[in-house]
Motif scaffolding. Structure first.
Motif, PDB file in Angstrom:
ATOM      1  N   VAL A   1       0.838  -1.197   0.000  1.00 33.71           N
ATOM      2  CA  VAL A   1       0.000   0.000   0.000  1.00 33.71           C
ATOM      3  C   VAL A   1       0.874   1.248   0.000  1.00 33.71           C
ATOM      4  O   VAL A   1       0.655   2.188  -0.761  1.00 33.71           O
TER       5      VAL A   1
ATOM      6  N   VAL B   1       2.611   2.326  -3.310  1.00 33.95           N
ATOM      7  CA  VAL B   1       1.875   2.814  -4.478  1.00 33.95           C
ATOM      8  C   VAL B   1       2.304   4.206  -4.944  1.00 33.95           C
ATOM      9  O   VAL B   1       2.685   4.367  -6.095  1.00 33.95           O
ATOM     10  N   PRO B   2       2.329   5.197  -4.076  1.00 34.57           N
ATOM     11  CA  PRO B   2       2.720   6.515  -4.592  1.00 34.57           C
ATOM     12  C   PRO B   2       4.122   6.509  -5.197  1.00 34.57           C
ATOM     13  O   PRO B   2       4.345   7.131  -6.223  1.00 34.57           O
TER      14      PRO B   2
ATOM     15  N   GLY C   1       5.679   4.000  -6.659  1.00 31.47           N
ATOM     16  CA  GLY C   1       5.544   3.356  -7.966  1.00 31.47           C
ATOM     17  C   GLY C   1       4.917   4.315  -8.964  1.00 31.47           C
ATOM     18  O   GLY C   1       5.350   4.418 -10.106  1.00 31.47           O
ATOM     19  N   TYR C   2       3.931   5.046  -8.484  1.00 35.26           N
ATOM     20  CA  TYR C   2       3.238   5.987  -9.345  1.00 35.26           C
ATOM     21  C   TYR C   2       4.155   7.157  -9.714  1.00 35.26           C
ATOM     22  O   TYR C   2       4.185   7.592 -10.866  1.00 35.26           O
TER      23      TYR C   2
ATOM     24  N   TYR D   1       6.413   6.148 -12.299  1.00 35.27           N
ATOM     25  CA  TYR D   1       5.690   6.052 -13.568  1.00 35.27           C
ATOM     26  C   TYR D   1       5.529   7.439 -14.203  1.00 35.27           C
ATOM     27  O   TYR D   1       5.782   7.627 -15.394  1.00 35.27           O
TER      28      TYR D   1
ATOM     29  N   LYS E   1       7.409   9.571 -17.643  1.00 37.69           N
ATOM     30  CA  LYS E   1       6.762  10.412 -18.649  1.00 37.69           C
ATOM     31  C   LYS E   1       7.486  11.752 -18.779  1.00 37.69           C
ATOM     32  O   LYS E   1       7.713  12.238 -19.882  1.00 37.69           O
TER      33      LYS E   1
ATOM     34  N   ASN F   1      -8.933  15.903 -19.029  1.00 37.00           N
ATOM     35  CA  ASN F   1      -8.925  14.543 -18.477  1.00 37.00           C
ATOM     36  C   ASN F   1     -10.324  14.131 -18.040  1.00 37.00           C
ATOM     37  O   ASN F   1     -10.744  13.004 -18.257  1.00 37.00           O
TER      38      ASN F   1
ATOM     39  N   LEU G   1       2.694   7.687 -24.245  1.00 40.45           N
ATOM     40  CA  LEU G   1       2.485   8.147 -22.866  1.00 40.45           C
ATOM     41  C   LEU G   1       1.085   7.897 -22.329  1.00 40.45           C
ATOM     42  O   LEU G   1       0.846   8.071 -21.143  1.00 40.45           O
TER      43      LEU G   1
ATOM     44  N   GLY H   1      -3.224   8.682 -22.320  1.00 37.73           N
ATOM     45  CA  GLY H   1      -4.116   9.812 -22.581  1.00 37.73           C
ATOM     46  C   GLY H   1      -4.193  10.867 -21.496  1.00 37.73           C
ATOM     47  O   GLY H   1      -5.093  11.691 -21.523  1.00 37.73           O
ATOM     48  N   ASP H   2      -3.266  10.868 -20.525  1.00 36.80           N
ATOM     49  CA  ASP H   2      -3.322  11.845 -19.440  1.00 36.80           C
ATOM     50  C   ASP H   2      -2.825  13.200 -19.949  1.00 36.80           C
ATOM     51  O   ASP H   2      -1.646  13.354 -20.272  1.00 36.80           O
TER      52      ASP H   2
ATOM     53  N   ARG I   1      -2.116  15.924 -18.592  1.00 37.00           N
ATOM     54  CA  ARG I   1      -1.040  16.605 -17.862  1.00 37.00           C
ATOM     55  C   ARG I   1       0.288  16.388 -18.585  1.00 37.00           C
ATOM     56  O   ARG I   1       1.169  17.239 -18.590  1.00 37.00           O
TER      57      ARG I   1
ATOM     58  N   ARG J   1      -6.951   5.256 -27.691  1.00 37.84           N
ATOM     59  CA  ARG J   1      -5.870   4.770 -26.862  1.00 37.84           C
ATOM     60  C   ARG J   1      -4.696   5.708 -26.927  1.00 37.84           C
ATOM     61  O   ARG J   1      -4.572   6.468 -27.823  1.00 37.84           O
TER      62      ARG J   1
END
Lengths: 250, 363
Positions: free
Chosen positions: B12, B15-16, B18-19, B22, B26, B247, B303, B305-306, B308, B363
């Motif tokens: 838990v 997660v941040p 890992g994020y 990610y 980008k 978004n 990348l 569809g975000d 940002r 996509r």
């Protein structure tokens, strides 16, 4: 009382859809809206979220007029899970983070990320965080959308038929999640439902809509065979099986 | 049991991080694109028939070179390179936002006819309203004396097209394919109108106008560049400010409204700004097709569809692609300079067909 609706009317092209709808929802309650197709359930829900504006009647959230609030302030108070969602090419974490949008000024803060992590944890979806939305099953996607609405930290959560298109296990999981959210977060959850058995099992209060008017509203006591037959137009019996109330069409 | 709980806890908390890793990836890709664009820019200033060396170019840019070099680098090569990057950025972000607002992966200024509408508007201003003069030399076929009038007129043409497109998308609920057909129809209509307009111009003017409707970056002067850069920069900032709105729109209209987005306003304002970019770029450079489709579609695949990240990445990719196309157009059969619009169409049309046949899930 957190949500109070009084005298709401709505019509599409002069065909009345809602007439003098009034009810109130308390904190911690799971409130189900029931009725046959076209009774005005979804329309009512869209009024509650200000997607459409009823020409008459008032909707108060924590005693504030919903239609006097700026849209962003509404979004901070009311979360909405629509019937259909489109799955873009974004990760689960991104999709849930979007729920923080009404609270974000320029960019997501550490607190926003923390809230998203927590919501995903509560729903047991941590391992999905970096999966893409368009790779999820229907049940997983539905949970992500609910997670997004919870990340919004609303005081009123609206769900439009959240269990349609889900299998038995996912139907139960989704309703358990929203029921728990209502209890633990002490928020009002309003759910439009079709499945009377699921409603009987999970909801605290029931609003029976017929042709845009309130047929009956209240606790378990309004779910009588007479009322249900009156709304849906077929005779039913309400029985108990394994101590669980079920509706059986006759 | 305790151990399992601890592992769960660790997962838990992971997660941040890992994020963040990610999202960091980008950001890295975006920086990489910008770096490659800068490298290509130095090469592009260098490449050409004057046989400069990279050192000479660098020295010139640092203000330490003699007259001939100064003229070539500062007056010819550098504005051209910067104009290519600016126009690439502008067309690409305009395409990116149009694809989002219309929920149509095939949308871009040129495929929807917005560019053609702008070209018609500009032609009206140049030929009929006397905002520009037309010469026979192909290098500087059209000289715009009154950029303000040309741009306003081009904007009127672009916005008229955008409004028709919006109307078809919103009120009639036209499918993405049908929308592109409508774009073809609108594009043809404006091209025909432009040709009729040319019918009333002299032969020399017609020859130059035809050349002008093919995009060409070489005609940008420093003054043109300043106007283009200002419009593109402000528009890019505006799009970035709205990235969360875009978004939210990707999640569907009702979801967006539920998240507090004023959908109609965001959509109309976004199309307005995208049309403005298109109008300014078309009035100075002519129609450069497909960059608005290529840039965002490539980055969507890389990348996701975000917005940002998608907006800055599309900007970088558009700048890179148009600079690469223009450099290729100048050098492939040097000293002949091909119209850059032809090169971008060679790249863009296959992608367009690919998107069309593949079923183009967003996509």
């Amino acid at each position: 009382m957190i949500l109070s609706v009084d005298g709401v009317e709505f019509s599409y092209n002069s065909r009345p859809v809602l007439r003098d709808v009034r009810f109130a929802v308390n904190r911690g309650e799971l409130f189900s809206i029931l009725g046959n197709n076209g009774a005005g359930k979804s329309t009512l829900l869209r009024c509650l979220n200000r997607i459409i504006r009823p020409p008459a009647g008032s909707i108060l959230i924590e005693k504030k007029d919903l239609f006097a609030l700026p849209r962003r302030e509404v979004a901070r108070r009311v979360g909405y899970v629509a019937q259909r969602h489109e799955s873009a090419r974004v990760t689960v974490f991104d999709a849930v983070l979007l729920g923080r949008k009404p609270h974000i000024r320029w960019d997501a803060t550490a607190r926003d990320l923390e809230i998203v992590r927590e919501v995903l944890g509560v729903l047991g979806m941590e391992e999905f965080s970096l999966r893409y939305l368009d790779e999820l099953s229907g049940g997983e996607l539905q949970k992500v959308i609910i997670a997004r609405a919870l990340a919004q930290e609303p005081r009123v959560l609206l769900l439009d038929e959240p269990t349609s298109n889900l299998d038995l296990k996912n139907q139960f999981e989704v309703l358990q999640i929203v029921k728990r959210a209502a209890r633990e977060r002490n928020i009002a959850v309003v759910v439009v439902m079709h499945d009377l058995n699921l409603a009987l099992r999970f909801a605290d209060k029931f609003l029976l809509l017929k042709n845009g008017t309130v047929f009956a509203c209240g606790g378990r006591e309004v779910m009588t065979p007479e009322n249900i037959a009156g709304v849906y137009g077929i005779p039913v019996a309400v029985e108990r099986m394994a101590d669980i109330p079920v509706v059986v069409p006759l | 049991m305790v151990e399992v709980e601890e592992m769960r806890q660790a997962a838990v908390e992971g997660v941040p991080e890992g994020y963040l890793k990610y999202t960091g990836r980008k950001v890295f890709i975006i920086c990489l694109i910008l770096f490659l664009t800068a490298l290509l820019g130095i090469y592009a200033v260098n490449a050409g028939s004057a046989e400069l060396s990279p050192t000479q170019v660098l020295l010139t840019l640092l203000g330490r070179a003699e007259g001939r070099l100064n003229i070539i680098v500062w007056n010819i090569r550098l504005p051209r390179v910067l104009a290519a990057v600016t126009a690439g950025i502008g067309l690409s972000v305009a395409g990116c936002v149009m694809q989002n607002l219309l929920r149509n992966p095939l949308a871009s200024p040129s495929t929807l006819g917005v560019s053609q509408g702008a070209a018609f508007g500009a032609a009206v201003a140049i030929i009929a309203l006397g905002a520009g003069s037309v010469q026979s030399t192909s290098a500087d076929a059209v000289i715009i004396n009154n950029p303000c009038l040309v741009t306003i007129s081009a904007f009127a043409g672009a916005m008229a097209t955008a409004l028709v497109v919006l109307f078809l998308a919103r009120v009639r609920g036209v499918t993405p394919e049908a929308m592109v057909l409508a774009g073809v129809a609108l594009g043809s209509l404006f091209s025909a109108a432009t040709i009729i307009l040319q019918f009333f111009a002299s032969d020399v003017q017609v020859a130059s106008m035809v050349f002008w409707t093919f995009g060409d970056i070489g005609r940008a002067s420093w003054r043109d560049l300043e106007i283009m850069a200002a419009v593109v920069a402000v528009s890019l900032l505006y799009f970035l400010l709205n990235r969360w709105n875009y978004n939210a729109l990707d999640g569907g209209e009702e979801t967006a409204k539920g998240l507090g987005v004023d959908v109609e306003k965001v959509r109309l304002a976004g199309m307005f700004v995208a049309s403005l970019i298109t109008a300014v770029l078309v009035s100075f450079l002519g129609i450069i097709g497909f960059i608005g489709l290529l840039g965002p579609q490539i980055m969507r695949r890389v990348l996701g569809g975000d917005h940002r990240f998608l907006i800055p990445a599309s900007a970088g990719m558009g700048g890179f692609l148009l600079l690469a196309s223009d450099t290729l157009a100048r050098t492939v059969i040097s000293p002949v300079v091909l119209p850059v619009g032809a090169i971008t169409s060679f790249m863009g049309a296959p992608l367009f067909l690919y998107l069309l046949t593949r079923g183009y899930g967003r996509r």
